[in-house]
Design an enzyme around this catalytic site. Sequence first.
Site, PDB file in Angstrom:
ATOM      1  CG  ASN A  91      -1.632   1.301   1.460  1.00  0.00           C
ATOM      2  OD1 ASN A  91      -2.528   1.677   0.708  1.00  0.00           O
ATOM      3  ND2 ASN A  91      -1.214   2.016   2.496  1.00  0.00           N
ATOM      4  CB  SER A 149      -4.300   4.339  -8.679  1.00  0.00           C
ATOM      5  OG  SER A 149      -4.970   5.538  -8.989  1.00  0.00           O
ATOM      6  CE1 TYR A 162      -0.052   7.406  -6.615  1.00  0.00           C
ATOM      7  CE2 TYR A 162      -1.803   7.502  -8.257  1.00  0.00           C
ATOM      8  CZ  TYR A 162      -1.362   7.157  -6.993  1.00  0.00           C
ATOM      9  OH  TYR A 162      -2.227   6.549  -6.115  1.00  0.00           O
ATOM     10  CB  ALA A 164       4.598   5.556 -15.294  1.00  0.00           C
ATOM     11  CE  LYS A 166      -0.376   3.696  -6.688  1.00  0.00           C
ATOM     12  NZ  LYS A 166      -0.214   2.746  -5.552  1.00  0.00           N
TER      13      LYS A 166
END
Length: 257
Positions: A91, A149, A162, A164, A166
């Site tokens: 996470n 996401s 971000y 890329a 995820k």
Amino acid sequence: MNNPMALDGHNIIVTGAAQGIGEAVSRLIVELGGKAILVDMQADKLEALASDLGAGNADIHVGSVAEPGFVQKMVDQSVAANGAVHGLVNNAGIVRAAMAIKMPIQTWQDVIDVNLSGVFYCLQAVGRHMYERAESGDTAPSSIVNISSDAGRRGTIGQINYGAAKSGVLGLTMSAAREWAAKQVRVNSICFGVVETEMTETIRSDKFRDGVMAQIPMKRFSNPEEVSQPVCFLLSQASSYITGQHLSVNGGYTIGV
């Protein structure tokens, strides 16, 4: 009737556990009978959470998932202290925003280091333990949940790093699921939409709220307590025949086959 989502006897590592989704997941793991192994860089928050969860219900490991040495040491210590690790919630994540043509290389790298490489380091270390445990004849459940996401499926403006990372998490999930399925090590991902956490404060601000909300059929954002439930579903034996899947938890923001 037995609770199919019970986590009795399960030792589960949760990265980014000090707040938000990670904290909510950790609390639900303990409520379902499991032990939460809390990983974060914020020592004070981890200590407060562990105290709140109660003696014997949580271990603490302070450090960065972007450091492979720390990750391996954390997993080794968790196995030594508890006998086995049965679950992992990948996470931990950060946001460093900038438009693509203006993004400094270090801003790109910082997010990739935590949100993609950090996921791999934890996945590899825990997966290796689970694989070896299965080879030894141990049939205890093994489940990994990677937090992705909608940004990894649709792209995102101002956060190409971000998005890329995820998207890469989805590839890690599918590849690991194929490699480890024969050993009954399950690997799935969850793609969250807008969850009410510190990380989404900007997108939930007055400037962007109406535009984002117009794209969500359920017409509301979610909260950490609500989204912790599908995470624990994938950790539990209620999802025992599910692997290599990406579960969208986003109020209908993405809908497809």
